[in-house]
Motif scaffolding. Sequence first.
Motif, PDB file in Angstrom:
ATOM      1  N   ALA A 198     -21.182 -32.504  24.774  1.00  0.00           N
ATOM      2  CA  ALA A 198     -20.801 -33.347  23.647  1.00  0.00           C
ATOM      3  C   ALA A 198     -22.016 -33.543  22.754  1.00  0.00           C
ATOM      4  CB  ALA A 198     -20.264 -34.693  24.122  1.00  0.00           C
ATOM      5  N   ALA A 223     -21.356 -40.547  15.937  1.00  0.00           N
ATOM      6  CA  ALA A 223     -20.089 -39.936  16.321  1.00  0.00           C
ATOM      7  C   ALA A 223     -20.369 -38.950  17.451  1.00  0.00           C
ATOM      8  CB  ALA A 223     -19.456 -39.222  15.134  1.00  0.00           C
ATOM      9  N   VAL A 253     -18.643 -35.983  19.697  1.00  0.00           N
ATOM     10  CA  VAL A 253     -17.522 -35.046  19.775  1.00  0.00           C
ATOM     11  C   VAL A 253     -17.898 -33.895  20.703  1.00  0.00           C
ATOM     12  CG1 VAL A 253     -16.724 -35.639  17.449  1.00  0.00           C
ATOM     13  CG2 VAL A 253     -18.255 -33.688  17.750  1.00  0.00           C
ATOM     14  N   THR A 293     -15.889 -28.686  18.939  1.00  0.00           N
ATOM     15  CA  THR A 293     -15.215 -29.292  17.792  1.00  0.00           C
ATOM     16  C   THR A 293     -16.254 -29.742  16.771  1.00  0.00           C
ATOM     17  OG1 THR A 293     -15.253 -31.539  18.710  1.00  0.00           O
ATOM     18  CG2 THR A 293     -13.366 -30.157  19.303  1.00  0.00           C
ATOM     19  N   ARG A 294     -15.771 -30.248  15.646  1.00  0.00           N
ATOM     20  CA  ARG A 294     -16.670 -30.851  14.676  1.00  0.00           C
ATOM     21  C   ARG A 294     -16.119 -32.207  14.254  1.00  0.00           C
ATOM     22  NH1 ARG A 294     -13.261 -28.788  11.287  1.00  0.00           N
ATOM     23  NH2 ARG A 294     -13.374 -28.190   9.161  1.00  0.00           N
ATOM     24  N   ALA A 295     -17.017 -33.122  13.982  1.00  0.00           N
ATOM     25  CA  ALA A 295     -16.626 -34.481  13.597  1.00  0.00           C
ATOM     26  C   ALA A 295     -15.966 -34.475  12.223  1.00  0.00           C
ATOM     27  CB  ALA A 295     -17.850 -35.391  13.583  1.00  0.00           C
ATOM     28  N   ASP A 296     -14.904 -35.247  12.068  1.00  0.00           N
ATOM     29  CA  ASP A 296     -14.202 -35.384  10.791  1.00  0.00           C
ATOM     30  C   ASP A 296     -14.925 -36.442   9.951  1.00  0.00           C
ATOM     31  OD1 ASP A 296     -12.457 -35.483   8.678  1.00  0.00           O
ATOM     32  OD2 ASP A 296     -10.731 -36.165   9.850  1.00  0.00           O
ATOM     33  N   ASP A 345     -14.768 -39.393  20.230  1.00  0.00           N
ATOM     34  CA  ASP A 345     -13.487 -38.693  20.221  1.00  0.00           C
ATOM     35  C   ASP A 345     -12.801 -38.896  21.568  1.00  0.00           C
ATOM     36  OD1 ASP A 345     -11.688 -36.770  18.779  1.00  0.00           O
ATOM     37  OD2 ASP A 345     -12.069 -35.623  20.609  1.00  0.00           O
ATOM     38  N   ALA A 368     -12.395 -35.677  16.026  1.00  0.00           N
ATOM     39  CA  ALA A 368     -12.915 -34.316  15.917  1.00  0.00           C
ATOM     40  C   ALA A 368     -11.802 -33.340  15.589  1.00  0.00           C
ATOM     41  CB  ALA A 368     -13.591 -33.919  17.225  1.00  0.00           C
ATOM     42  N   LYS A 369     -12.214 -32.267  14.939  1.00  0.00           N
ATOM     43  CA  LYS A 369     -11.303 -31.175  14.625  1.00  0.00           C
ATOM     44  C   LYS A 369     -11.809 -29.910  15.313  1.00  0.00           C
ATOM     45  CE  LYS A 369     -10.004 -32.838  10.061  1.00  0.00           C
ATOM     46  NZ  LYS A 369      -9.940 -32.504   8.652  1.00  0.00           N
TER      47      LYS A 369
END
Length: 183
Positions: free
Chosen positions: A65, A83, A85, A89-92, A139, A179-180
Amino acid sequence: MRTWTIAGTLTVHPATERTDLLAEPVAKALASLDPDSLGAVEIDPELADTAAFCEAYGSPLGASANCVVVAGKRAGEVRFAAALVLATTRADVNGVIKRRLDVRKASFAPMDEAVALTGMAYGGITPVGLPADWPILIDKAVADSPELVIGSGIRGGKLLVTGDLLASLPGAEVIDGLAKPVA
Protein backbone atom coordinates in the motif's frame (compact mmCIF):
# COMPACT_ATOMS: atom_id res chain seq x y z
CA MET A 1 5.53 -12.45 17.27
CA ARG A 2 3.16 -12.81 14.35
CA THR A 3 4.25 -14.74 11.25
CA TRP A 4 3.99 -12.58 8.12
CA THR A 5 3.33 -14.41 4.83
CA ILE A 6 4.09 -11.36 2.63
CA ALA A 7 7.67 -10.76 3.79
CA GLY A 8 9.23 -12.62 0.87
CA THR A 9 12.95 -13.06 1.54
CA LEU A 10 13.07 -10.43 4.31
CA THR A 11 13.62 -11.04 8.01
CA VAL A 12 10.81 -9.49 10.05
CA HIS A 13 11.54 -7.94 13.44
CA PRO A 14 9.12 -6.55 16.01
CA ALA A 15 8.88 -2.86 15.08
CA THR A 16 9.41 -1.87 18.70
CA GLU A 17 12.82 -3.59 18.63
CA ARG A 18 14.00 -1.98 15.36
CA THR A 19 13.14 1.68 15.73
CA ASP A 20 16.31 2.39 13.74
CA LEU A 21 14.24 1.33 10.70
CA LEU A 22 11.59 3.97 11.43
CA ALA A 23 11.39 7.75 11.14
CA GLU A 24 11.16 9.44 14.54
CA PRO A 25 7.42 10.27 14.33
CA VAL A 26 6.69 6.65 13.38
CA ALA A 27 8.71 5.30 16.32
CA LYS A 28 6.88 7.64 18.70
CA ALA A 29 3.49 6.50 17.39
CA LEU A 30 4.26 2.84 18.17
CA ALA A 31 3.53 3.37 21.85
CA SER A 32 -0.20 3.58 21.15
CA LEU A 33 -0.37 0.62 18.73
CA ASP A 34 -0.67 -3.15 19.11
CA PRO A 35 2.92 -4.40 18.73
CA ASP A 36 1.75 -7.76 17.33
CA SER A 37 0.16 -5.94 14.39
CA LEU A 38 3.46 -4.38 13.28
CA GLY A 39 6.65 -5.81 11.91
CA ALA A 40 9.70 -3.99 10.58
CA VAL A 41 12.09 -5.05 7.83
CA GLU A 42 15.37 -3.58 6.67
CA ILE A 43 15.72 -2.96 2.94
CA ASP A 44 18.17 -1.39 0.52
CA PRO A 45 17.14 2.30 0.31
CA GLU A 46 17.67 2.14 -3.46
CA LEU A 47 14.87 -0.45 -3.59
CA ALA A 48 12.29 1.52 -1.58
CA ASP A 49 10.03 2.24 -4.54
CA THR A 50 7.20 -0.28 -4.54
CA ALA A 51 7.83 -2.12 -7.81
CA ALA A 52 11.58 -2.43 -7.17
CA PHE A 53 10.95 -3.54 -3.58
CA CYS A 54 8.47 -6.25 -4.57
CA GLU A 55 10.70 -7.60 -7.34
CA ALA A 56 13.86 -7.64 -5.22
CA TYR A 57 12.37 -9.19 -2.09
CA GLY A 58 9.57 -11.40 -3.43
CA SER A 59 6.77 -9.53 -1.68
CA PRO A 60 3.46 -9.51 -3.61
CA LEU A 61 2.61 -6.19 -5.27
CA GLY A 62 -1.04 -6.67 -4.29
CA ALA A 63 -0.03 -6.60 -0.61
CA SER A 64 1.75 -3.24 -0.86
CA ALA A 65 0.00 0.00 0.00
CA ASN A 66 1.25 3.46 -0.88
CA CYS A 67 0.69 6.58 1.20
CA VAL A 68 0.47 9.93 -0.57
CA VAL A 69 0.18 13.39 0.95
CA VAL A 70 -2.51 15.49 -0.70
CA ALA A 71 -3.06 19.23 -0.32
CA GLY A 72 -5.90 21.53 -1.29
CA LYS A 73 -6.82 25.12 -0.55
CA ARG A 74 -10.11 26.64 0.58
CA ALA A 75 -10.48 30.33 1.51
CA GLY A 76 -6.70 30.72 1.75
CA GLU A 77 -6.34 27.76 4.13
CA VAL A 78 -4.24 24.79 2.97
CA ARG A 79 -5.76 21.47 3.97
CA PHE A 80 -3.68 18.31 4.08
CA ALA A 81 -4.61 14.65 4.15
CA ALA A 82 -2.85 11.34 3.67
CA ALA A 83 -4.35 8.77 1.35
CA LEU A 84 -3.49 5.08 1.53
CA VAL A 85 -4.25 2.90 -1.47
CA LEU A 86 -3.07 -0.46 -2.77
CA ALA A 87 -0.04 -0.24 -5.06
CA THR A 88 -2.13 -1.75 -7.86
CA THR A 89 -4.45 1.29 -7.78
CA ARG A 90 -4.22 5.06 -7.77
CA ALA A 91 -5.83 7.53 -5.39
CA ASP A 92 -8.83 9.46 -6.74
CA VAL A 93 -7.30 12.83 -5.87
CA ASN A 94 -9.58 15.09 -7.91
CA GLY A 95 -12.75 13.20 -7.11
CA VAL A 96 -13.15 11.52 -3.73
CA ILE A 97 -10.23 13.24 -1.97
CA LYS A 98 -11.08 16.71 -3.29
CA ARG A 99 -14.66 16.32 -2.03
CA ARG A 100 -13.52 14.98 1.35
CA LEU A 101 -11.16 17.94 1.86
CA ASP A 102 -13.87 20.32 0.60
CA VAL A 103 -11.44 22.15 -1.70
CA ARG A 104 -11.69 23.40 -5.27
CA LYS A 105 -8.60 21.54 -6.40
CA ALA A 106 -6.51 18.83 -4.73
CA SER A 107 -3.05 17.70 -5.75
CA PHE A 108 -0.07 15.83 -4.37
CA ALA A 109 1.76 18.01 -1.87
CA PRO A 110 5.17 19.22 -3.07
CA MET A 111 7.93 16.81 -2.01
CA ASP A 112 9.82 19.29 0.20
CA GLU A 113 6.64 20.35 1.97
CA ALA A 114 5.47 16.75 2.52
CA VAL A 115 8.87 15.82 3.97
CA ALA A 116 9.01 18.89 6.23
CA LEU A 117 5.46 18.46 7.56
CA THR A 118 5.70 14.70 8.21
CA GLY A 119 9.29 14.37 9.42
CA MET A 120 9.59 11.42 7.03
CA ALA A 121 11.62 10.71 3.91
CA TYR A 122 10.04 11.10 0.51
CA GLY A 123 9.29 7.61 -0.77
CA GLY A 124 8.89 6.32 2.78
CA ILE A 125 5.96 8.41 4.07
CA THR A 126 3.55 6.28 6.02
CA PRO A 127 0.22 6.89 7.80
CA VAL A 128 1.70 5.88 11.17
CA GLY A 129 2.92 8.99 12.98
CA LEU A 130 1.42 11.67 10.74
CA PRO A 131 0.34 15.05 12.17
CA ALA A 132 -2.63 14.48 14.47
CA ASP A 133 -4.91 16.94 12.69
CA TRP A 134 -4.60 15.28 9.28
CA PRO A 135 -7.31 12.94 8.08
CA ILE A 136 -5.93 9.57 7.00
CA LEU A 137 -8.05 8.39 4.11
CA ILE A 138 -7.83 4.63 3.67
CA ASP A 139 -9.25 2.77 0.71
CA LYS A 140 -11.60 -0.01 1.82
CA ALA A 141 -9.44 -2.60 0.02
CA VAL A 142 -6.50 -1.57 2.22
CA ALA A 143 -8.56 -1.74 5.42
CA ASP A 144 -9.83 -5.20 4.41
CA SER A 145 -6.32 -6.60 3.79
CA PRO A 146 -4.99 -9.10 6.33
CA GLU A 147 -1.35 -8.13 5.68
CA LEU A 148 0.26 -5.13 4.01
CA VAL A 149 3.67 -3.65 3.39
CA ILE A 150 3.86 0.14 3.86
CA GLY A 151 6.59 2.71 4.32
CA SER A 152 8.35 3.16 7.64
CA GLY A 153 9.15 6.83 7.28
CA ILE A 154 12.63 6.15 5.91
CA ARG A 155 13.74 4.58 2.63
CA GLY A 156 15.80 1.88 4.39
CA GLY A 157 12.85 0.14 6.02
CA LYS A 158 9.27 -1.02 5.58
CA LEU A 159 6.47 -1.79 8.02
CA LEU A 160 4.32 -4.90 7.85
CA VAL A 161 0.85 -4.13 9.17
CA THR A 162 -2.74 -5.33 9.15
CA GLY A 163 -5.56 -3.44 7.49
CA ASP A 164 -7.34 -3.45 10.85
CA LEU A 165 -4.45 -1.61 12.47
CA LEU A 166 -4.45 1.03 9.73
CA ALA A 167 -8.22 1.52 10.02
CA SER A 168 -7.82 2.07 13.77
CA LEU A 169 -5.22 4.87 13.48
CA PRO A 170 -6.25 8.24 14.93
CA GLY A 171 -7.90 10.27 12.17
CA ALA A 172 -8.40 7.23 9.92
CA GLU A 173 -11.43 7.14 7.64
CA VAL A 174 -12.13 4.04 5.55
CA ILE A 175 -13.57 5.06 2.19
CA ASP A 176 -14.97 2.70 -0.40
CA GLY A 177 -13.86 3.86 -3.86
CA LEU A 178 -10.96 6.04 -2.68
CA ALA A 179 -8.77 4.28 -5.25
CA LYS A 180 -9.24 3.46 -8.89
CA PRO A 181 -7.59 0.60 -10.79
CA VAL A 182 -4.47 1.59 -12.69
CA ALA A 183 -5.43 1.80 -16.36
